[in-house]
Write a protein that holds these residues in place. Structure first.
Motif, PDB file in Angstrom:
ATOM      1  N   LEU A 194       5.836   4.406   1.440  1.00 58.46           N
ATOM      2  CA  LEU A 194       6.386   5.607   2.056  1.00 58.46           C
ATOM      3  C   LEU A 194       7.318   5.271   3.215  1.00 58.46           C
ATOM      4  O   LEU A 194       8.365   5.907   3.397  1.00 58.46           O
ATOM      5  CB  LEU A 194       5.263   6.527   2.534  1.00 58.46           C
ATOM      6  N   THR A 195       6.973   4.266   4.001  1.00 54.83           N
ATOM      7  CA  THR A 195       7.812   3.854   5.122  1.00 54.83           C
ATOM      8  C   THR A 195       9.154   3.323   4.620  1.00 54.83           C
ATOM      9  O   THR A 195      10.210   3.667   5.161  1.00 54.83           O
ATOM     10  CB  THR A 195       7.103   2.772   5.959  1.00 54.83           C
ATOM     11  N   GLY A 245       0.830  -1.194   0.000  1.00 55.29           N
ATOM     12  CA  GLY A 245       0.000   0.000   0.000  1.00 55.29           C
ATOM     13  C   GLY A 245       0.868   1.250   0.000  1.00 55.29           C
ATOM     14  O   GLY A 245       2.103   1.195   0.025  1.00 55.29           O
ATOM     15  N   VAL A 246       0.211   2.384  -0.012  1.00 50.05           N
ATOM     16  CA  VAL A 246       0.909   3.667  -0.043  1.00 50.05           C
ATOM     17  C   VAL A 246       1.756   3.850   1.211  1.00 50.05           C
ATOM     18  O   VAL A 246       2.909   4.286   1.135  1.00 50.05           O
ATOM     19  CB  VAL A 246      -0.105   4.826  -0.197  1.00 50.05           C
ATOM     20  N   TRP A 247       1.206   3.502   2.371  1.00 47.62           N
ATOM     21  CA  TRP A 247       1.933   3.716   3.625  1.00 47.62           C
ATOM     22  C   TRP A 247       3.162   2.816   3.733  1.00 47.62           C
ATOM     23  O   TRP A 247       4.198   3.233   4.270  1.00 47.62           O
ATOM     24  CB  TRP A 247       1.000   3.503   4.814  1.00 47.62           C
ATOM     25  N   GLU A 248       3.069   1.600   3.235  1.00 46.21           N
ATOM     26  CA  GLU A 248       4.224   0.705   3.275  1.00 46.21           C
ATOM     27  C   GLU A 248       5.348   1.238   2.386  1.00 46.21           C
ATOM     28  O   GLU A 248       6.522   1.227   2.765  1.00 46.21           O
ATOM     29  CB  GLU A 248       3.840  -0.711   2.830  1.00 46.21           C
TER      30      GLU A 248
END
Length: 99
Positions: free
Chosen positions: A10-11, A5-8
């Protein structure tokens, strides 16, 4: 496992930046701040120049000012034989034309 996903993503990007570019970040932030300060200063200077520009007494209706603006923004005429953007072409030839 599935898709990221987007958050993964970005992390992961944040971790890579922190691990490999941690010593370059302060310099980049300083350059960004200097650029923003210069941009703000130039905007302020430009607005002051526009406000202080005197209007001629004969141009009470502003027609002379508009005419000068048109003359400033008019494009220069292009020479008949010039071909901008077509490097390496012979004069008088057209790309893709059959002989």
């Amino acid at each position: 496992m599935g898709r990221f996903g987007v958050w993964e993503i970005l992390t992961i990007v944040l971790l890579v930046v922190i691990l490999f570019a941690h010593n370059k970040i302060p310099g980049m932030m300083k350059n960004l701040a200097d650029g923003l300060n210069t941009f703000k200063k130039e905007l302020k200077d430009k607005s002051n120049k526009i406000e202080k520009k005197p209007v001629n007494a004969g141009d009470a209706d502003g027609a002379g000012v508009a005419e000068k603006q048109v003359q400033k923004t008019a494009k220069k005429p292009v020479k008949a034989g010039s071909r901008s953007g077509k490097v390496g072409q012979k004069k008088g030839t057209v790309r893709g034309a059959k002989k």
